[in-house]
Design a protein around this motif. Structure first.
Motif, PDB file in Angstrom:
ATOM      1  N   ILE A  94       0.824  -1.211   0.000  1.00  0.00           N
ATOM      2  CA  ILE A  94       0.000   0.000   0.000  1.00  0.00           C
ATOM      3  C   ILE A  94       0.860   1.264   0.000  1.00  0.00           C
ATOM      4  N   GLN A  95       2.183   1.092  -0.116  1.00  0.00           N
ATOM      5  CA  GLN A  95       3.077   2.237  -0.202  1.00  0.00           C
ATOM      6  C   GLN A  95       3.000   2.854  -1.599  1.00  0.00           C
ATOM      7  N   PRO A  96       3.423   4.113  -1.743  1.00  0.00           N
ATOM      8  CA  PRO A  96       3.431   4.740  -3.070  1.00  0.00           C
ATOM      9  C   PRO A  96       4.299   3.952  -4.050  1.00  0.00           C
ATOM     10  N   LYS A  97       3.877   3.946  -5.295  1.00  0.00           N
ATOM     11  CA  LYS A  97       4.661   3.272  -6.322  1.00  0.00           C
ATOM     12  C   LYS A  97       6.014   3.953  -6.465  1.00  0.00           C
ATOM     13  N   SER A  98       7.043   3.162  -6.730  1.00  0.00           N
ATOM     14  CA  SER A  98       8.372   3.728  -6.926  1.00  0.00           C
ATOM     15  C   SER A  98       8.988   3.181  -8.207  1.00  0.00           C
ATOM     16  N   ILE A  99       9.971   3.904  -8.713  1.00  0.00           N
ATOM     17  CA  ILE A  99      10.719   3.462  -9.882  1.00  0.00           C
ATOM     18  C   ILE A  99      12.200   3.464  -9.527  1.00  0.00           C
ATOM     19  N   LEU A 100      12.975   2.640 -10.221  1.00  0.00           N
ATOM     20  CA  LEU A 100      14.412   2.563  -9.999  1.00  0.00           C
ATOM     21  C   LEU A 100      15.124   3.223 -11.172  1.00  0.00           C
ATOM     22  N   ILE A 101      16.031   4.149 -10.844  1.00  0.00           N
ATOM     23  CA  ILE A 101      16.737   4.925 -11.857  1.00  0.00           C
ATOM     24  C   ILE A 101      18.244   4.771 -11.644  1.00  0.00           C
ATOM     25  N   GLU A 102      18.975   4.533 -12.727  1.00  0.00           N
ATOM     26  CA  GLU A 102      20.436   4.483 -12.646  1.00  0.00           C
ATOM     27  C   GLU A 102      20.996   5.899 -12.669  1.00  0.00           C
ATOM     28  N   ILE A 103      21.771   6.229 -11.628  1.00  0.00           N
ATOM     29  CA  ILE A 103      22.390   7.552 -11.523  1.00  0.00           C
ATOM     30  C   ILE A 103      23.841   7.373 -11.100  1.00  0.00           C
ATOM     31  N   ASP A 104      24.763   7.854 -11.927  1.00  0.00           N
ATOM     32  CA  ASP A 104      26.197   7.798 -11.615  1.00  0.00           C
ATOM     33  C   ASP A 104      26.653   6.394 -11.232  1.00  0.00           C
ATOM     34  N   GLY A 105      26.181   5.406 -11.949  1.00  0.00           N
ATOM     35  CA  GLY A 105      26.616   4.036 -11.712  1.00  0.00           C
ATOM     36  C   GLY A 105      25.884   3.316 -10.602  1.00  0.00           C
ATOM     37  N   GLY A 106      25.016   4.018  -9.873  1.00  0.00           N
ATOM     38  CA  GLY A 106      24.238   3.393  -8.803  1.00  0.00           C
ATOM     39  C   GLY A 106      22.763   3.358  -9.159  1.00  0.00           C
ATOM     40  N   VAL A 107      21.986   2.618  -8.377  1.00  0.00           N
ATOM     41  CA  VAL A 107      20.545   2.514  -8.598  1.00  0.00           C
ATOM     42  C   VAL A 107      19.826   3.255  -7.479  1.00  0.00           C
ATOM     43  N   LEU A 146       7.532   3.877 -17.457  1.00  0.00           N
ATOM     44  CA  LEU A 146       7.779   3.505 -16.061  1.00  0.00           C
ATOM     45  C   LEU A 146       6.722   4.058 -15.109  1.00  0.00           C
ATOM     46  N   LEU A 147       6.214   5.246 -15.408  1.00  0.00           N
ATOM     47  CA  LEU A 147       5.304   5.931 -14.491  1.00  0.00           C
ATOM     48  C   LEU A 147       3.847   5.531 -14.713  1.00  0.00           C
ATOM     49  N   SER A 148       3.030   5.762 -13.689  1.00  0.00           N
ATOM     50  CA  SER A 148       1.582   5.550 -13.804  1.00  0.00           C
ATOM     51  C   SER A 148       0.996   6.768 -14.512  1.00  0.00           C
ATOM     52  N   MET A 149       0.718   6.635 -15.787  1.00  0.00           N
ATOM     53  CA  MET A 149       0.351   7.808 -16.573  1.00  0.00           C
ATOM     54  C   MET A 149      -1.047   8.341 -16.258  1.00  0.00           C
TER      55      MET A 149
END
Length: 205
Positions: A94-107, A146-149
């Motif tokens: 029931i938590q907010p939806k999240s997305i994973l993004i690669e930034i500077d070699g990390g997630v 990726l997002l809930s449009m």
């Protein structure tokens, strides 16, 4: 499932990879304690599920500040562990939806409800949140996948805007709650206003 032997090692790992959903932390660890580690985690992630493990019940009161969902007192039975993990999984759903993004070699994990709007300039994509802006090299079309449009609108080919942060819409522009204005491209005005109106009706039900 992953096992990491020290708080310092986990903190380093977590800063490189924000994809963890549930963490079991031993309160008593050599240098950095489980409570101290949890406070560092909470500075960047308010939604991750934290479960403390301890042999000393006296420490239980220290976890309220980091919103731990449960405490397991050693020795831990399999039944109690399953019950605790089930609670964490149910709460996560029931938590907010999240997305994973690669930034500077990390997630990095980004929660949808923290995104005010996305803006593309050349090959650079800017993710504007309430407290910060993240820059990545990714086409806007990938973010649409990726997002809930149903929570976002596209007033212009260079923008995605979160409906929940909109304060006002007219035929030419969107005004956000922080007073940022975003232009609506010609031909998109009626569709943008329709989607915002439908979102507003849904939100007040």
């Amino acid at each position: 499932m992953q096992s990491i032997l020290s708080a310092e090692a986990f903190h380093f790992e977590w800063l490189e990879d924000f994809s963890y959903d549930i963490i079991l932390l031993d309160i008593q660890m050599a240098e950095l304690s489980g409570i101290e580690l949890a406070k560092l985690i909470r500075e960047k992630d308010k939604h991750i599920q934290i479960i403390f493990v301890t042999a000393i019940p006296d420490y239980i009161g220290e976890g309220y500040d980091v919103d731990a969902i449960n405490y397991l007192i050693k020795p831990i039975s399999e039944e109690k562990l399953r019950e605790c993990l089930s609670k964490a999984i149910n709460k996560k759903e029931i938590q907010p939806k999240s997305i994973l993004i690669e930034i500077d070699g990390g997630v990095h994990r980004i929660y949808e409800d923290s995104i005010m709007y996305l803006e593309i300039e050349g090959h650079e994509l800017f993710i504007h949140q309430e407290d910060k802006t993240i820059s990545i090299r990714k086409p806007l079309s990938e973010m649409e996948e990726l997002l809930s449009m149903d929570e976002f609108i596209k007033p212009h080919r260079s923008y995605l805007v979160a409906l929940k942060y909109i304060k006002y819409i007219d035929s030419k522009k969107i005004t956000l709650k922080n007073r940022t204005t975003i232009l609506i491209s010609r031909g998109n005005s009626k569709e943008v206003q329709r989607k915002f109106f439908n979102y507003f009706k849904r939100d007040v039900k």
